[in-house]
Design a protein around this motif. Structure first.
Motif, mmCIF file in Angstrom:
data_model
loop_
_atom_site.group_PDB
_atom_site.id
_atom_site.type_symbol
_atom_site.label_atom_id
_atom_site.label_comp_id
_atom_site.label_asym_id
_atom_site.label_seq_id
_atom_site.Cartn_x
_atom_site.Cartn_y
_atom_site.Cartn_z
ATOM 1 N N TRP A 88 0.837 -1.205 0.000
ATOM 2 C CA TRP A 88 0.000 0.000 0.000
ATOM 3 C C TRP A 88 0.868 1.248 0.000
ATOM 4 O O TRP A 88 2.011 1.246 0.445
ATOM 5 N N ARG A 89 0.242 2.319 -0.446
ATOM 6 C CA ARG A 89 0.770 3.659 -0.222
ATOM 7 C C ARG A 89 -0.299 4.410 0.555
ATOM 8 O O ARG A 89 -1.478 4.389 0.176
ATOM 9 N N GLN B 156 -1.645 7.850 1.524
ATOM 10 C CA GLN B 156 -1.516 9.198 0.996
ATOM 11 C C GLN B 156 -2.454 10.165 1.720
ATOM 12 O O GLN B 156 -3.379 9.758 2.415
ATOM 13 N N ASP C 290 -3.979 3.844 -0.990
ATOM 14 C CA ASP C 290 -3.796 3.803 -2.438
ATOM 15 C C ASP C 290 -3.124 2.487 -2.780
ATOM 16 O O ASP C 290 -1.993 2.238 -2.376
ATOM 17 N N GLY C 291 -3.827 1.651 -3.499
ATOM 18 C CA GLY C 291 -3.291 0.351 -3.869
ATOM 19 C C GLY C 291 -4.396 -0.501 -4.450
ATOM 20 O O GLY C 291 -5.527 -0.052 -4.630
ATOM 21 N N GLU D 282 0.542 8.623 7.029
ATOM 22 C CA GLU D 282 0.489 9.183 5.686
ATOM 23 C C GLU D 282 1.912 9.396 5.183
ATOM 24 O O GLU D 282 2.741 9.985 5.859
ATOM 25 N N GLY D 283 2.206 8.869 4.014
ATOM 26 C CA GLY D 283 3.556 8.876 3.478
ATOM 27 C C GLY D 283 4.178 7.492 3.457
ATOM 28 O O GLY D 283 5.157 7.265 2.749
ATOM 29 N N TYR D 284 3.584 6.561 4.208
ATOM 30 C CA TYR D 284 4.052 5.167 4.168
ATOM 31 C C TYR D 284 3.852 4.612 2.758
ATOM 32 O O TYR D 284 2.828 4.865 2.109
ATOM 33 N N ALA D 285 4.815 3.837 2.294
ATOM 34 C CA ALA D 285 4.691 3.248 0.958
ATOM 35 C C ALA D 285 5.452 1.932 0.905
ATOM 36 O O ALA D 285 6.570 1.821 1.397
ATOM 37 N N ALA D 286 4.804 0.930 0.315
ATOM 38 C CA ALA D 286 5.434 -0.367 0.105
ATOM 39 C C ALA D 286 5.015 -0.882 -1.259
ATOM 40 O O ALA D 286 3.823 -0.979 -1.554
ATOM 41 N N SER D 287 5.990 -1.204 -2.098
ATOM 42 C CA SER D 287 5.686 -1.675 -3.449
ATOM 43 C C SER D 287 5.400 -3.167 -3.493
ATOM 44 O O SER D 287 4.921 -3.680 -4.500
#
Length: 337
Positions: free
Chosen positions: A161-162, A164, A204-205, A308-313
């Motif tokens: 997830w990201r 945002q 977002d994902g 908010e700002g966490y992101a994992a591809s």
């Protein structure tokens, strides 16, 4: 027939539904009218404090926004006092807007914790003024409805997830009301669905069932005549209007619970959404508190806060995540002296 959001592993199960498998460290919170001189040093607000004193202690890791994971007082009377102050502030149009986000997150964590502690929740409720007992009941019932949907072990990984910043409160509120005017589906229901699906667009994902966007549409459902209408599945305005049209198609104008069943085949889901909608219907300013709720993921290490700002591809092991983001974990209970 293709159904919208018919899947067992839904984002709703993560954002609002899975059990909290921990008890956070809690510290005493003084009553709001207690003189400052009697306040223990441990509860002095730290970074980004508010005019309502929030429980805290030194040494807690902080998120990029400078805040630590909200703590919940040990004593029921302290929790009740804190909750009265928060609930009053969140619906006070004159309260400092800069404080709302932190107060809302504190509110969110209190209800998440109390939903697992029936005896403590009952004790807190008994000490609330009667006008806030109904509010308390809606929040706890919503949480417990989501918890009733899910069983089984908590995940040892976090999803790709990201997290945002969502569209602004005003933009989303305009979209809810526009869609309500166009379809007859109450704006409060649309806001509640947006909340439980993606935290009003924070997530977002793509889900395991390939559902996408702020209202979690399957692309096949979005493509149905009259639903997506060639809009953008990821755009809040388009998605909120499409969700309203879908609820109409599923019978929501005659029976909103029937429409919500089409959105998610669970009576618990419909009940939870309607509890949040009821809060908004009675007091529209409740919206700004719910808008500021954060993303929590119930994992094997507890109810993890994804800032908010966490992101994992790609999926991330919980242990790896916590080494990088120690603020994400609920603080452990203090050891007795």
């Amino acid at each position: 027939m293709t159904r919208f959001l018919i899947r067992r592993h839904r984002w709703t199960t993560v954002l609002l539904g899975l059990p909290i498998l921990f008890t956070p460290l809690t510290v005493a919170c003084r009553p709001l009218n207690t003189p400052t001189s009697k306040r223990p040093e441990a509860v002095k607000p730290t970074v980004a404090g508010t005019s309502i004193e929030l429980p805290t202690r030194s040494g807690l890791p902080v998120a990029p926004n400078g805040r630590h994971y909200p703590l919940v007082p040990v004593e029921a009377n302290s929790t009740a006092t804190l909750l009265v102050g928060i609930e009053t502030a969140l619906v006070d149009p004159n309260h400092d807007p800069a404080e709302i986000a932190q107060l809302a997150h504190q509110q969110q964590v209190i209800y998440r914790v109390l939903s697992h502690q029936p005896a403590v929740a009952a004790a807190v409720r008994d000490q609330l003024p009667s006008q806030l007992q109904w509010v308390f009941d809606q929040h706890i019932a919503a949480r417990r409805s989501f918890l009733a949907m899910h069983r089984g072990p908590a995940s040892t990984t976090l999803p790709a997830w990201r997290i945002q910043k969502p569209a602004s409160q005003d933009v989303l509120l305009k979209a809810y009301r526009s869609a309500a005017t166009a379809t007859g589906i109450p704006w409060e229901v649309l806001a509640a669905v947006n909340l439980v699906e993606t935290g009003m667009g924070r997530i977002d994902g793509v889900s395991v069932a390939n559902a996408q966007g702020p209202m979690q549409f399957l692309p096949t459902t979005w493509a149905e005549p009259g639903i997506g209408r060639d809009g953008d599945i990821r755009d809040p305005w388009d998605a909120i209007h499409a969700a309203a049209r879908y609820l109409v198609r599923r019978g929501g104008l005659k029976d909103i619970r029937r429409g919500l069943w089409g959105y998610n085949n669970s009576d618990h889901y419909g009940k939870a959404v309607m509890h949040y909608a009821a809060l908004l219907q009675r007091e529209p300013l409740t919206y700004r508190g719910l808008y500021n709720w954060q993303i929590h993921y119930a994992a094997s290490a507890g109810d993890l806060w994804l800032h908010e700002g966490y992101a994992a591809s790609s999926p991330v092991p919980v242990s790896v995540h916590l080494k990088r983001y120690p603020h994400s974990a609920p603080p452990q209970r203090a050891k007795p002296n």
